[in-house]
Design an enzyme around this catalytic site. Structure first.
Site, PDB file in Angstrom:
ATOM      1  CD  GLU A 172      -5.175  -4.052  -4.174  1.00  0.00           C
ATOM      2  OE1 GLU A 172      -5.303  -3.731  -2.974  1.00  0.00           O
ATOM      3  OE2 GLU A 172      -4.131  -4.531  -4.638  1.00  0.00           O
ATOM      4  CG  HIS A 192      -5.666  -2.441   0.066  1.00  0.00           C
ATOM      5  ND1 HIS A 192      -4.735  -2.235  -0.922  1.00  0.00           N
ATOM      6  CD2 HIS A 192      -5.252  -1.712   1.129  1.00  0.00           C
ATOM      7  CE1 HIS A 192      -3.803  -1.413  -0.482  1.00  0.00           C
ATOM      8  NE2 HIS A 192      -4.087  -1.083   0.756  1.00  0.00           N
ATOM      9  CB  SER A 203      -0.956  -0.044   1.196  1.00  0.00           C
ATOM     10  OG  SER A 203      -1.986   0.900   1.058  1.00  0.00           O
TER      11      SER A 203
END
Length: 434
Positions: free
Chosen positions: A305, A377, A189
């Protein structure tokens, strides 16, 4: 838990590490110091460093793990502005002459949350299983690391922290049995975004050799000029001498001003182009092309995600649980995933390959189990950093972890060891995107 200790004589000082099952850890090592809104100053050698305790996290708002779907990244870690620390995790029995590959972990959290020593990033299994050394880095976040009071010299302090940590690795890691000429930087990330920008930052030449980016939100990189201006106008009203709680409250006000940036507000803190040590936005693409031949790059992302963030909206979860508007919801998830992760990631990768760099792109695929957070995610984190902390998490992979985890860690390990890039998909886990 064994408390057997072992001392390592390094340029930074005599470091006491502690055995824990099949790894040896030296935690909370100070790599630099920094006054508020000032660049880091590398820590000079000291006589002795006790590596028994984890380093503190950069100041941030704690989230109640029992409040709805909020996600507590810190657990019981303390918080302090004096947070420029790193931890070294080595396989048991590592010889100081071993020359093991080194993976430097840069944590995510939208540049406002997380810490290198957070339990969700416990590198125990990754280090012991793949026989590599993992260095976990904590750096300044939010207004303290990336904006300050809006003055240009207050930008990118978090980037400078990361570079200082990499200098520490270059100088000291051989004393722990690591090879300073075989260093991979890795992040997920915002940590992946940080890795991408370290490639083109001044002062990083020779500090690392490979780059592993998991779920890099490159579609948000740098935000927008309008958003940055709005944030700076609010930040300049902040009292630079205020207490930490007041600084965090001011940061919340700055965050509200960022909403003018739309999707970019999702990672409004972060790197600023055109301010040291980064090139301007218009120069960035050429800078990445220029350094491409120097770095092998492995990029991964998850299939859904944005499901992670959509899951924080109760209405979306209720609709999903009732199997209502699923095609519409999945279309929304797919569209925003493409805007934030897919398109910019493919552009980055294509430029890297066309400019002479080696690389691969992987997709962590859906398990098809109907979970709202399937292939969302951060869904790869329990596989890379397995531990009991995930068992009560909405990201828990359950029984699949025992099968998928070793496969994904093997991919990471082989890349860190030799730059080997996966070319064959792993059924039910990884697709090769080319």
């Amino acid at each position: 838990m064994s408390q057997q200790s072992r001392d390592f004589l390094a340029p930074c000082g005599r470091v006491r590490a502690y055995a824990h099952d099949d790894v040896i850890r030296a935690r909370g090592i100070r790599y630099a110091r920094a006054e508020r809104f000032h660049p880091p100053i590398d820590e000079p050698p000291v006589e002795f460093i006790d590596g028994s305790d984890p380093g503190p996290a950069s100041p941030q708002l704690r989230r109640d793990p029992n409040a709805g779907m909020t996600f507590d990244q810190l657990g019981g870690l303390p918080i302090s502005e004096d947070c420029l620390r790193l931890s070294v995790t080595m396989p048991e029995g590592t010889d100081t002459e071993a020359g093991l590959p080194v993976l430097v972990w840069i944590h995510g959290g939208a540049y406002v949350a997380g810490a290198g020593d957070a339990e969700i990033y416990d590198p125990h299994t990754l280090a012991s299983e793949q026989h590599i050394i993992v260095v976990s880095v904590t750096y300044r976040l939010g207004v303290l690391g990336y904006l300050g009071t809006g003055r240009p010299e207050h930008s990118n302090l978090g980037v400078l922290d990361q570079i200082s940590a990499l200098r520490w690795v270059r100088t000291n890691i051989s004393s722990f049995g690591g090879n300073p000429d075989n260093v991979t930087i890795a992040g997920q990330s915002a940590g992946a975004d940080a890795c991408a920008h370290l490639m083109i930052a001044d002062g990083t030449d020779g500090l690392f050799h490979r780059v592993l980016m998991a779920s890099a939100p490159l579609g948000l990189a740098g935000g927008t000029d309008t958003m940055n201006w709005a944030m700076a106008k609010v930040a300049e009203k902040m009292d630079p001498e205020a207490g930490v709680d007041d600084i965090l409250q001011a940061q919340e006000e700055v965050h509200k001003a960022a909403l003018v940036g739309g999707l970019h507000a999702g990672m409004c803190f972060g790197v600023h182009y055109g301010r040291y040590p980064l090139p301007t936005r218009s120069q960035a693409a050429a800078a990445w092309a220029e350094v491409a031949p120097k770095y092998d790059v492995l990029m991964t992302r998850t299939e859904r995600e944005i499901a992670f963030f959509a899951g924080f909206v109760p209405t979306f979860r209720r609709l999903h649980d009732r199997h209502l508007t699923s095609p519409m919801l999945e279309s929304l998830i797919s569209g925003i995933t493409s805007a934030v992760y897919t398109r910019a990631g493919r552009e980055f990768y294509d430029r890297h390959r066309m400019s002479g760099g080696q690389g691969a792109r992987l997709l962590i695929v859906s398990r098809g189990d109907g979970s709202f957070f399937d292939a969302a995610h951060s869904g790869d984190l329990p596989l890379i950093f397995p531990g009991e902390i995930w068992h009560d998490s909405f990201l828990d992979y359950g029984e699949t972890t025992a099968i998928a985890g070793p496969e994904l860690r093997k991919i990471w390990g082989r890349f860190a060891v030799s730059g080997a890039l996966p070319r064959v998909p792993v059924p039910g886990l990884v697709d090769i995107m080319g």
